[in-house]
Design an enzyme around this catalytic site. Sequence first.
Site, PDB file in Angstrom:
ATOM      1  N   GLU A  99     -12.962  -1.747   8.953  1.00 37.95           N
ATOM      2  CA  GLU A  99     -12.502  -2.052  10.303  1.00 37.95           C
ATOM      3  C   GLU A  99     -11.712  -0.887  10.876  1.00 37.95           C
ATOM      4  OE1 GLU A  99     -12.398  -6.887  10.090  1.00 37.95           O
ATOM      5  OE2 GLU A  99     -10.617  -5.841   9.412  1.00 37.95           O
ATOM      6  N   CYS A 112      -6.997   3.687  15.122  1.00 38.52           N
ATOM      7  CA  CYS A 112      -6.589   3.485  13.732  1.00 38.52           C
ATOM      8  C   CYS A 112      -7.850   3.442  12.867  1.00 38.52           C
ATOM      9  CB  CYS A 112      -5.810   2.169  13.646  1.00 38.52           C
ATOM     10  SG  CYS A 112      -5.335   1.732  11.977  1.00 38.52           S
ATOM     11  N   CYS A 119      -8.605  -1.482  -1.089  1.00 42.41           N
ATOM     12  CA  CYS A 119      -7.463  -0.673  -1.519  1.00 42.41           C
ATOM     13  C   CYS A 119      -6.978  -1.093  -2.894  1.00 42.41           C
ATOM     14  CB  CYS A 119      -6.323  -0.735  -0.525  1.00 42.41           C
ATOM     15  SG  CYS A 119      -5.045   0.487  -0.925  1.00 42.41           S
ATOM     16  N   CYS A 123      -0.875  -3.883  -2.541  1.00 45.72           N
ATOM     17  CA  CYS A 123       0.394  -4.392  -1.984  1.00 45.72           C
ATOM     18  C   CYS A 123       0.273  -5.886  -1.687  1.00 45.72           C
ATOM     19  CB  CYS A 123       0.758  -3.628  -0.716  1.00 45.72           C
ATOM     20  SG  CYS A 123       0.885  -1.860  -1.000  1.00 45.72           S
ATOM     21  N   CYS A 126      -0.330  -7.169   2.059  1.00 51.34           N
ATOM     22  CA  CYS A 126      -1.410  -6.551   2.832  1.00 51.34           C
ATOM     23  C   CYS A 126      -2.751  -7.193   2.466  1.00 51.34           C
ATOM     24  CB  CYS A 126      -1.436  -5.058   2.524  1.00 51.34           C
ATOM     25  SG  CYS A 126      -2.870  -4.198   3.176  1.00 51.34           S
ATOM     26  N   GLU A 169      -6.148   3.656   1.061  1.00 51.40           N
ATOM     27  CA  GLU A 169      -5.046   4.604   0.840  1.00 51.40           C
ATOM     28  C   GLU A 169      -5.609   6.009   1.074  1.00 51.40           C
ATOM     29  OE1 GLU A 169      -1.657   5.001   0.319  1.00 51.40           O
ATOM     30  OE2 GLU A 169      -2.446   7.034   0.364  1.00 51.40           O
ATOM     31  N   SER A 196      -0.959   7.925   6.915  1.00 57.44           N
ATOM     32  CA  SER A 196       0.053   7.041   6.324  1.00 57.44           C
ATOM     33  C   SER A 196      -0.301   6.779   4.870  1.00 57.44           C
ATOM     34  CB  SER A 196       0.087   5.722   7.100  1.00 57.44           C
ATOM     35  OG  SER A 196       0.966   4.817   6.478  1.00 57.44           O
ATOM     36  N   LEU A 220       7.457   2.996   2.707  1.00 60.51           N
ATOM     37  CA  LEU A 220       8.493   2.880   1.678  1.00 60.51           C
ATOM     38  C   LEU A 220       8.626   1.418   1.249  1.00 60.51           C
ATOM     39  CD1 LEU A 220      10.436   4.842   0.236  1.00 60.51           C
ATOM     40  CD2 LEU A 220      12.196   4.073   1.841  1.00 60.51           C
ATOM     41  N   ASN A 221       8.933   0.575   2.217  1.00 60.36           N
ATOM     42  CA  ASN A 221       8.880  -0.893   2.042  1.00 60.36           C
ATOM     43  C   ASN A 221       9.883  -1.486   1.052  1.00 60.36           C
ATOM     44  OD1 ASN A 221       6.736  -0.817   3.837  1.00 60.36           O
ATOM     45  ND2 ASN A 221       5.196  -0.764   2.230  1.00 60.36           N
ATOM     46  N   ASN A 295       3.143  -8.862   9.536  1.00 64.74           N
ATOM     47  CA  ASN A 295       2.105  -9.598  10.254  1.00 64.74           C
ATOM     48  C   ASN A 295       1.537 -10.608   9.266  1.00 64.74           C
ATOM     49  OD1 ASN A 295       2.145  -8.117  12.759  1.00 64.74           O
ATOM     50  ND2 ASN A 295       1.352  -6.410  11.570  1.00 64.74           N
ATOM     51  N   CYS A 340      -1.378  -4.159  11.578  1.00 62.18           N
ATOM     52  CA  CYS A 340      -1.170  -3.569  10.258  1.00 62.18           C
ATOM     53  C   CYS A 340      -1.303  -4.630   9.180  1.00 62.18           C
ATOM     54  CB  CYS A 340       0.234  -3.005  10.128  1.00 62.18           C
ATOM     55  SG  CYS A 340       0.680  -1.863  11.401  1.00 62.18           S
TER      56      CYS A 340
HETATM   57  N1  SAH Z   1      -2.489   2.584   2.765  1.00 64.00           N
HETATM   58  C1  SAH Z   1      -1.692   3.256   3.705  1.00 64.00           C
HETATM   59  C2  SAH Z   1      -2.199   3.123   5.121  1.00 64.00           C
HETATM   60  C3  SAH Z   1      -2.677   1.773   5.560  1.00 64.00           C
HETATM   61  S1  SAH Z   1      -1.489   0.501   5.700  1.00 64.00           S
HETATM   62  C4  SAH Z   1      -0.253   2.813   3.626  1.00 64.00           C
HETATM   63  O1  SAH Z   1       0.024   1.821   2.959  1.00 64.00           O
HETATM   64  O2  SAH Z   1       0.585   3.492   4.190  1.00 64.00           O
HETATM   65  C5  SAH Z   1      -0.618   0.933   7.183  1.00 64.00           C
HETATM   66  C6  SAH Z   1       0.780   0.329   7.289  1.00 64.00           C
HETATM   67  O3  SAH Z   1       0.710  -1.083   7.426  1.00 64.00           O
HETATM   68  C7  SAH Z   1       1.646   0.593   6.076  1.00 64.00           C
HETATM   69  O4  SAH Z   1       2.884   1.099   6.466  1.00 64.00           O
HETATM   70  C8  SAH Z   1       1.811  -0.770   5.441  1.00 64.00           C
HETATM   71  O5  SAH Z   1       3.040  -0.858   4.765  1.00 64.00           O
HETATM   72  C9  SAH Z   1       1.719  -1.680   6.659  1.00 64.00           C
HETATM   73  N2  SAH Z   1       1.352  -3.057   6.353  1.00 64.00           N
HETATM   74  C10 SAH Z   1       0.520  -3.495   5.396  1.00 64.00           C
HETATM   75  N3  SAH Z   1       0.408  -4.840   5.434  1.00 64.00           N
HETATM   76  C11 SAH Z   1       1.177  -5.262   6.451  1.00 64.00           C
HETATM   77  C12 SAH Z   1       1.453  -6.544   7.029  1.00 64.00           C
HETATM   78  N4  SAH Z   1       0.894  -7.645   6.551  1.00 64.00           N
HETATM   79  N5  SAH Z   1       2.293  -6.603   8.072  1.00 64.00           N
HETATM   80  C13 SAH Z   1       2.841  -5.482   8.593  1.00 64.00           C
HETATM   81  N6  SAH Z   1       2.587  -4.250   8.118  1.00 64.00           N
HETATM   82  C14 SAH Z   1       1.775  -4.132   7.051  1.00 64.00           C
HETATM   83 FE1  SF4 Z   2      -3.366  -0.274   0.411  1.00 63.47          FE
HETATM   84 FE2  SF4 Z   2      -1.709   0.441   2.390  1.00 63.47          FE
HETATM   85 FE3  SF4 Z   2      -2.525  -2.105   2.147  1.00 63.47          FE
HETATM   86 FE4  SF4 Z   2      -0.833  -1.100   0.357  1.00 63.47          FE
HETATM   87  S1  SF4 Z   2      -0.462  -1.384   2.548  1.00 63.47           S
HETATM   88  S2  SF4 Z   2      -2.667  -2.308  -0.125  1.00 63.47           S
HETATM   89  S3  SF4 Z   2      -1.561   0.996   0.211  1.00 63.47           S
HETATM   90  S4  SF4 Z   2      -3.814  -0.362   2.602  1.00 63.47           S
END
Ligand code: SAH
Ligand code: SF4
Length: 355
Positions: A99, A112, A119, A123, A126, A169, A196, A220-221, A295, A340
Amino acid sequence: MTEPIPTPARSNLVGASRAELAQLLAELDPRPFRAEQVYQWLTRRMAGGVAEMTNLPKALREGLAARAEVRDPEIVETRRGSDGTAKLALGFADGAVVEAVAMPMEGHTTICLSSQTGCAVGCVFCVTGVLGAGRNLTGAEIFGQYRAVLRHEGLVGAPVNVVFMGMGEPLLNVAGVARAVELIAETVSPKRVTVSTSGIVPGIAKLAALERRPKLAVSLNATTQAQRERLMPAASHWPLAELLAVLRAFPLERGRRITFEYVMLAGINDSDDDARRLPRLLKGIPCKVNLIPLNPDERYLGGLAAPDETRISAFAGILAAAHMNVTVRWSKGREVAAACGQLRGQIALRPPASP
Ligand code: SAH
Ligand code: SF4
């Protein structure tokens, strides 16, 4: 009965470098300006076929079309939100679907892009990560994704920013991303392109070595190693201390900063203590912090929620009081699951993982 003669697959011009085009054209017309013309049609004017390359002589177009074609991924689904966000699902020849999202902003559109079909970082907040690993997209596939979005959304020649914040990633696919950035740089300066990463240390070092570097954002998270490992399982390979060390050494062009993304999860990483630890961790790194309220996704991210606005403001307030540059990203595209962390590629086909 004679067997039909198989027609050889024609190569794809999308994603080719200048040198590769020159090689392909060598027998047809070896003059360097011809390869340059084709390159411009593909990277600037986003031609959809060889027939559109009208400044090439007809014989050359025919010769080229016999050897190669212009092939972008197919747009298999489009969803539009009332804020103007468009989420496009793009299908590749092997059946993989990713997507991409186009978000209208003030004065430009942010595109984007996805770098992988899933991935492996996994995480827990996500959807892409919950669904698991996929394969790398090639540079040509990423650039094809970009071309397909621009063409479909009528954005060829329009001002755009590009962010690698879709599925996957990017720094587990540096070769593919670097090739795509190089092709995109024909029309978009690398300072308008952001990669990112979840913090893949060897990938950051490779990105640092690129001649035309895009901007860097780091997810960072979390503010402790233990918390980060719980939220971002694969990120545990690269301890926070090691990650911060490679970021302190990252070459920054004048005026650039590293963006730190911080997904906010109610009751998990949104405490005052977390907020107080952040400036200490990032000390000495020219940076800004982007807070992203989670989200949600009931099906895949059940149990996780965004903090309420009071908590987010209090958290941001502590950072601001420590003189940090902090913004809150109220994600666009939520209603069409384009924000995101809500991208999943396989349109409503995969069941959620069992608890
Ligand atoms: N894999 C890379 C890029 C894709 S994710 C990364 O993790 O940086 C892009 C951004 O979306 C990241 O900063 C991630 O922390 C954030 N993200 C992932 N899941 C999310 C969610 N459910 N709500 C808000 N942000 C989220
Ligand atoms: Fe992969 Fe980024 Fe989603 Fe983490 S936030 S699972 S690194 S796409």
